[in-house]
Write an enzyme that holds these catalytic residues in place. Structure first.
Site, mmCIF file in Angstrom:
data_model
loop_
_atom_site.group_PDB
_atom_site.id
_atom_site.type_symbol
_atom_site.label_atom_id
_atom_site.label_comp_id
_atom_site.label_asym_id
_atom_site.label_seq_id
_atom_site.Cartn_x
_atom_site.Cartn_y
_atom_site.Cartn_z
ATOM 1 C CG HIS A 1 -5.028 -1.334 3.490
ATOM 2 N ND1 HIS A 1 -5.282 -0.780 2.249
ATOM 3 C CD2 HIS A 1 -4.144 -0.484 4.089
ATOM 4 C CE1 HIS A 1 -4.613 0.342 2.112
ATOM 5 N NE2 HIS A 1 -3.907 0.543 3.205
ATOM 6 C CG ASN A 2 -7.209 -2.191 -0.912
ATOM 7 O OD1 ASN A 2 -6.292 -1.782 -0.216
ATOM 8 N ND2 ASN A 2 -7.052 -2.505 -2.183
ATOM 9 C CE LYS B 1 -2.830 -2.694 -0.572
ATOM 10 N NZ LYS B 1 -3.696 -2.604 -1.709
ATOM 11 C CD GLU C 1 -7.817 2.774 -0.439
ATOM 12 O OE1 GLU C 1 -8.036 3.070 -1.634
ATOM 13 O OE2 GLU C 1 -6.853 2.070 -0.075
ATOM 14 C CB SER D 1 -0.927 0.007 1.215
ATOM 15 O OG SER D 1 -1.701 1.189 1.252
#
Length: 464
Positions: free
Chosen positions: A185-186, A182, A189, A128
């Protein structure tokens, strides 16, 4: 012939920038790409004697130290499989392939197991920070078997972003853990960007503020607990001027947002694991809904929207609402990672997840310090909202979140992420839910049974 310490497949902006980052830290890197122009461009970069590139995959592998360590930075999906198929004939047992793209974690598990059978290590690695992060220090989320990780740990630590002099590249766990972290994480986001967009909408169309004023507000917020890459970037975007028509560029950008899959994957897997992530869910839905612009135009013509009524909503109320909703979005995502770690045997350390997000990544913010402190506490292994200090942090700002949600509903704003965050908190902090009625109804029409409050076991009532 002197050999290179690591190889890079995919010489787009991300791959090239990460190569230069490695070279800056005294690692020798060779790149491979089928596009001769990309190879030529990389080789033409001056003052780098420790990088090279080729269009010949055999030459590429032969010039890497054994065991070979090769990072893939190519688009996720079938292309990863094609690259692996081309690469494997030139590899030996013990070599390491690292997928640094946004691959779906189930694909990573499949590749991990297939390559393990022939003695090749496969690592899923979330990255990231975008193009700038790749060049100056990204957040890195590596996973796979510990033997492979130990061989690349030093390189990853060198190129990763640093928080308090510690690299944001902690090991995330077994198999596909890095890509799973990840993915979430997105998802976080997605939720944070939707909340920022709803904040912009309320400030501009609710409180009547201009783009420059909102940018100034975001810049001010970026100096406090809301500090982070996304708030800083929103302030920057709102200031940009359009070169074609004059005026602010934001006013000429079409109000249709699309997604590349990671937000949807987060919602889907959360439902499979029965973990509630409503803010992330609504962020995905909001993007899908925005695509129906023609229908929205027609339907809005029927809506005789009244002017904003007198209200007592203040900018500081919106700031508090955003802080609590941000915190709840993190809480949902962290809860999902914790449950997935157990379900998929990742053995992920939650303190390492939060540490990896402190610098370099898109969702870095001041709030992560609070979560990190909790996870560093000996013996804590619960849902993070159950920590008293985290609960107090959110609860302190809940009155303002509710105030914002009420303002949005009364004045016809589609603030779904704010509303879902508030509802999540209310439902998660309620001792007695109305699900007893649902269980009664299910037993009535389908004999699905229910549990009782006064006895152990499952029961069925003869409702007739």
């Amino acid at each position: 012939m002197e050999k290179f310490s690591i190889g890079m497949i995919g010489l787009g902006t991300m791959g090239s920038n990460l190569m230069l980052n490695m070279a800056d830290h005294n690692h020798s890197v060779i790149g491979y790409d089928k596009d001769p122009l990309k190879v030529k461009t990389l080789k033409a970069i001056p003052n780098y004697t420790n990088i090279d590139a080729t269009v010949d995959i055999s030459e590429f592998v032969s010039k890497i130290q054994k065991p070979a360590k090769i990072i893939l930075l190519v688009p996720s999906g079938p292309i990863v499989d094609f690259v692996i198929k081309d690469l494997v004939p030139f590899l030996q047992k013990g070599d390491i392939i690292i997928d640094g793209g946004n691959s779906f974690y189930k694909d990573t598990d499949r590749r991990f197991n297939e390559l393990k059978e022939i003695g090749i290590h496969f690592m899923g690695m979330g990255v990231s920070g975008g193009e700038e992060g790749a060049r100056t220090g990204p957040s890195i989320m590596p996973s796979g078997d510990p033997e492979a990780y130990d061989q690349v740990k030093a390189i990853l630590n060198d190129v990763a972003a640093k928080y308090k002099d510690l690299p944001c590249s902690r090991y995330m766990g077994n198999a596909s853990a890095g890509h799973y972290v990840k993915m979430v994480h997105n998802g976080i986001e997605y939720g944070m960007m939707q909340l920022i967009a709803e904040t912009y909408d309320l400030l501009k169309n609710g409180l009547g503020l201009g783009n420059d004023e909102i940018s100034d507000i975001f810049t001010k917020w970026n100096k406090g607990k809301l500090s982070g890459f996304l708030i800083e970037s929103a302030a920057y975007v709102l200031l940009q001027m359009d070169q074609t028509n004059g005026g602010h560029l934001i006013d000429f950008i079409k109000d249709v947002a699309r997604s590349k899959g990671t937000g949807k994957w987060t919602s889907q897997d959360a439902m499979d694991l029965q973990v509630p992530v409503p803010t992330i869910d609504m962020a995905v839905i909001a993007r899908d809904l925005s695509a129906y612009s023609n229908s929205r135009d027609k339907i809005s013509s029927y809506n005789k929207k009244a002017s904003i009524k007198d209200h007592d909503l203040e900018i500081k109320d919106v700031e508090s609402a955003l802080l609590s909703a941000f915190a709840l979005t993190y809480i949902q995502g962290l809860h999902l990672i914790r449950v997935a770690s157990r379900a998929y045997n990742y053995n992920t350390e939650m303190k390492d997840v939060v540490n990896n997000w402190r610098e370099g990544c898109i969702i870095r913010s001041g709030l992560l310090e609070n979560f990190e402190q909790v996870y560093m506490t000996d013996g804590f292994d619960g849902m993070i909202l159950s920590d008293e200090e985290i609960y107090k942090l959110v609860a302190k700002h809940m009155p303002m979140l509710k105030k914002v949600v009420l303002f949005a509903l009364q004045n016809d704003f589609g603030s779904s992420a704010f509303a879902s965050s508030a509802t999540y908190f209310n439902m998660m902090s309620t001792k007695l839910s109305p699900m007893n009625l649902i269980q009664g109804l299910r037993d009535l029409f389908g004999a699905h049974t229910f549990e009782r409050t006064d006895q152990e076991g499952t029961f069925h009532h003869i409702w007739k």
